[in-house]
Design a protein around this motif. Structure first.
Motif, short mmCIF file in Angstrom:
data_model
loop_
_atom_site.label_atom_id
_atom_site.label_comp_id
_atom_site.label_asym_id
_atom_site.label_seq_id
_atom_site.Cartn_x
_atom_site.Cartn_y
_atom_site.Cartn_z
N UNK A 8 66.28 73.93 41.50
CA UNK A 8 66.45 72.60 40.92
C UNK A 8 67.78 72.00 41.34
N UNK A 9 68.83 72.81 41.35
CA UNK A 9 70.14 72.33 41.77
C UNK A 9 70.13 71.87 43.23
N UNK A 10 69.48 72.64 44.07
CA UNK A 10 69.40 72.26 45.49
C UNK A 10 68.61 70.97 45.66
N UNK A 11 67.51 70.86 44.93
CA UNK A 11 66.69 69.64 45.02
C UNK A 11 67.46 68.43 44.53
N UNK A 12 68.21 68.59 43.44
CA UNK A 12 68.99 67.46 42.91
C UNK A 12 70.15 67.09 43.82
N UNK A 13 70.75 68.07 44.48
CA UNK A 13 71.83 67.75 45.42
C UNK A 13 71.30 66.95 46.60
N UNK A 14 70.15 67.35 47.11
CA UNK A 14 69.54 66.62 48.23
C UNK A 14 69.10 65.23 47.77
N UNK A 15 68.49 65.16 46.60
CA UNK A 15 68.05 63.87 46.07
C UNK A 15 69.24 62.97 45.79
N UNK A 31 68.45 68.27 32.36
CA UNK A 31 69.47 68.62 31.38
C UNK A 31 68.92 68.56 29.96
N UNK A 32 68.04 67.61 29.70
CA UNK A 32 67.43 67.52 28.37
C UNK A 32 66.58 68.75 28.09
N UNK A 33 65.82 69.19 29.08
CA UNK A 33 64.97 70.37 28.93
C UNK A 33 65.81 71.62 28.70
N UNK A 34 66.88 71.76 29.47
CA UNK A 34 67.75 72.92 29.29
C UNK A 34 68.49 72.86 27.96
N UNK A 35 68.77 71.65 27.49
CA UNK A 35 69.42 71.50 26.18
C UNK A 35 68.52 71.97 25.05
N UNK A 36 67.22 71.70 25.17
CA UNK A 36 66.27 72.18 24.17
C UNK A 36 66.26 73.71 24.16
N UNK A 37 66.24 74.32 25.33
CA UNK A 37 66.29 75.78 25.40
C UNK A 37 67.56 76.35 24.82
N UNK A 54 73.48 80.84 26.28
CA UNK A 54 74.41 80.71 27.40
C UNK A 54 73.74 80.40 28.74
N UNK A 55 72.65 81.05 29.12
CA UNK A 55 72.04 80.71 30.42
C UNK A 55 71.59 79.25 30.50
N UNK A 56 71.14 78.70 29.39
CA UNK A 56 70.70 77.31 29.40
C UNK A 56 71.90 76.36 29.50
N UNK A 57 72.98 76.69 28.82
CA UNK A 57 74.18 75.84 28.91
C UNK A 57 74.76 75.86 30.31
N UNK A 58 74.88 77.03 30.90
CA UNK A 58 75.45 77.12 32.25
C UNK A 58 74.51 76.51 33.28
N UNK A 59 73.21 76.62 33.06
CA UNK A 59 72.25 75.98 33.96
C UNK A 59 72.34 74.47 33.89
N UNK A 60 72.51 73.94 32.69
CA UNK A 60 72.65 72.50 32.52
C UNK A 60 73.91 71.99 33.20
N UNK A 61 74.98 72.75 33.06
CA UNK A 61 76.24 72.37 33.71
C UNK A 61 76.09 72.41 35.23
N UNK A 62 75.39 73.40 35.75
CA UNK A 62 75.17 73.51 37.19
C UNK A 62 74.32 72.36 37.72
N UNK A 64 74.14 69.32 36.46
CA UNK A 64 75.00 68.14 36.47
C UNK A 64 75.96 68.14 37.64
N UNK A 65 76.53 69.28 37.92
CA UNK A 65 77.48 69.37 39.04
C UNK A 65 76.81 69.17 40.39
#
Length: 79
Positions: A8-15, A31-37, A54-62, A64-65
């Motif tokens: 997902x991060x790679x796809x969002x960076x390209x997009x 980010x909304x989906x990861x926030x629910x998790x 924690x995995x969902x918070x760090x995934x959401x941060x990743x 966004x970055x």
């Protein structure tokens, strides 16, 4: 889960690089989906709540970055 976040991060960076304005909607949805998790994982008692969320918070941060990095790289192009 880690592989899915990386994909997902790679796809969002390209997009974000190719279509900066359009990349915000998928980024926010992810980010909304990861926030629910994260919120659901945080409902576990005590230490388990932090461990499960924690995995969902760090995934959401990743996510966004990576989206921001794609848009930032696009902004640095000379044309």
């Amino acid at each position: 889960m880690i592989i899915a976040i990386i994909a997902v991060c790679a796809a969002l960076a390209v997009l974000g690089f190719l279509l900066p304005r359009i990349s915000r909607h998928p980024e926010r949805g992810t980010q909304r989906t990861l926030g629910v998790g994260s919120r659901l994982g945080g409902k576990a008692p005590g230490l388990l709540g932090r461990v499960f969320s924690k995995p969902f918070r760090s995934g959401s941060r990743a996510v966004g970055r990576s989206g921001a990095a794609g848009r930032r790289a696009r902004g640095r192009l000379p044309f």
